[in-house]
Enzyme design. Structure first.
Site, PDB file in Angstrom:
ATOM      1  N   LYS A   9      35.637  -7.279  52.835  1.00  0.00           N
ATOM      2  CA  LYS A   9      36.464  -7.320  54.307  1.00  0.00           C
ATOM      3  C   LYS A   9      35.652  -8.080  55.406  1.00  0.00           C
ATOM      4  O   LYS A   9      34.525  -7.743  55.378  1.00  0.00           O
ATOM      5  CB  LYS A   9      36.677  -5.836  54.870  1.00  0.00           C
ATOM      6  CG  LYS A   9      37.582  -5.692  55.896  1.00  0.00           C
ATOM      7  CD  LYS A   9      36.547  -5.854  57.365  1.00  0.00           C
ATOM      8  CE  LYS A   9      35.369  -5.072  57.319  1.00  0.00           C
ATOM      9  NZ  LYS A   9      34.544  -5.061  58.617  1.00  0.00           N
ATOM     10  N   GLY A  96      32.488  -4.031  55.318  1.00  0.00           N
ATOM     11  CA  GLY A  96      33.290  -2.829  54.978  1.00  0.00           C
ATOM     12  C   GLY A  96      33.224  -2.301  53.584  1.00  0.00           C
ATOM     13  O   GLY A  96      34.110  -2.028  53.029  1.00  0.00           O
ATOM     14  N   GLY A  98      31.643   0.114  52.029  1.00  0.00           N
ATOM     15  CA  GLY A  98      32.108   1.461  51.533  1.00  0.00           C
ATOM     16  C   GLY A  98      33.592   1.689  51.676  1.00  0.00           C
ATOM     17  O   GLY A  98      34.190   2.383  50.914  1.00  0.00           O
ATOM     18  N   ASP A 129      37.970   1.616  59.049  1.00  0.00           N
ATOM     19  CA  ASP A 129      38.319   0.312  58.250  1.00  0.00           C
ATOM     20  C   ASP A 129      39.110   0.858  57.241  1.00  0.00           C
ATOM     21  O   ASP A 129      39.666  -0.231  56.064  1.00  0.00           O
ATOM     22  CB  ASP A 129      37.111  -0.500  57.731  1.00  0.00           C
ATOM     23  CG  ASP A 129      36.479  -1.299  58.895  1.00  0.00           C
ATOM     24  OD1 ASP A 129      37.279  -1.205  59.939  1.00  0.00           O
ATOM     25  OD2 ASP A 129      35.386  -1.595  58.782  1.00  0.00           O
TER      26      ASP A 129
END
Length: 269
Positions: A9, A96, A98, A129
């Site tokens: 991301k 992002g 995780g 997120d």
């Protein structure tokens, strides 16, 4: 065997609008996803298991409490899953990682068992997120990032280069260092317009904590990119190119100057 890519991301723009009493921040962002990232594979098992391998597996403090395991626990499924997570994305890198891993678990469960109607709420409880990462499609995020809106994606397939100086940078301290100045809303228009006219309000506080980000941005600015910016809370930065050749040339040049930096080339989804 089921497999999913946890797509990296990036925030093409990130406007922080206000601090909230609950510790979160009101923000407006343009989420985008690269066609590469961590890899997850899953097979049926008598119980849920998570095994982490790959270059950045050591960056996860407690494999039993990572977002993959928590995502598994957050969703009903009639049979256990034995998941292997190949951690290709650096940890605490503004990508992002995780959350993307958790989103990939949701897609694995969806394929095997389907998702409950309240999957978005379950995702949001794992992290701001995570809802966007479940679909991994370009979108505008508002609120704390969980309120998603569609956007005219005129950047699909755009060559992108991610560069990280291999310095972890936790999100909390960067948000804490933000000066609380509201610099205005996200622009309107297509994804390209929003990216070009937008900004990342966390760049200056991140630079205070990790000066290496400035070196990465300076290197990217020497290439033929039409946009360079830090992603999320850093320390990863990205550059967008009109052609794959320009991106590949940039990657080769930067690798020659900084062989220890982490890089990932791909295209926007």
């Amino acid at each position: 065997m089921l497999t999913q890519t946890a797509y990296a991301k990036i925030n093409l723009a990130l406007h922080i609008r206000a601090r909230r009493a609950d510790g979160y921040h009101e923000l407006e962002t343009l989420f985008a996803f690269v066609d590469a990232g961590d890899q997850l594979s899953a097979k049926p098992s008598d119980e849920d298991r998570v095994t982490t391998v790959g270059e950045f597996a050591g960056g996860i403090d407690n494999p039993l409490d990572n977002l993959v395991a928590r995502a598994l626990s957050a969703l009903p499924h009639s049979q256990g899953l034995d998941i292997t997570l190949e951690k290709n994305l650096p940890v605490a890198a503004g990508l992002g990682g995780g959350s993307a891993d958790a989103g990939a678990v949701f897609r694995l469960i969806e394929r095997a068992h389907g998702l409950p109607n309240d999957w978005a709420e379950r995702a949001a409880r794992l992290g701001a997120d995570v809802p966007s990462c479940v679909r991994s499609e370009m979108a505008i995020g508002r609120g704390i990032g969980t309120e998603l809106e569609p956007v005219d994606n005129d950047l699909e397939g755009m060559p992108v280069l991610l560069v990280n100086p291999r310095v972890p940078l936790s999100t909390g301290p960067v948000f804490k260092a933000w000066d609380a100045v509201d610099r205005g809303p996200l622009p309107t228009g297509t994804a390209r317009t929003i990216a070009l006219e937008g900004r990342n309000d966390l760049t200056d506080p991140a630079l205070q904590l990790c000066p290496e980000i400035g070196e990465v941005l300076a290197q990217l600015d020497t290439t033929d990119a039409w946009l360079t910016r830090m992603s999320g809370s850093g320390a990863t930065c990205f550059a967008l190119y009109e052609t794959a050749e320009a991106r590949n040339n940039a990657q080769n040049n930067i690798a020659g100057n900084h062989p220890n930096w982490w890089m990932l080339s791909g295209a926007l989804r």
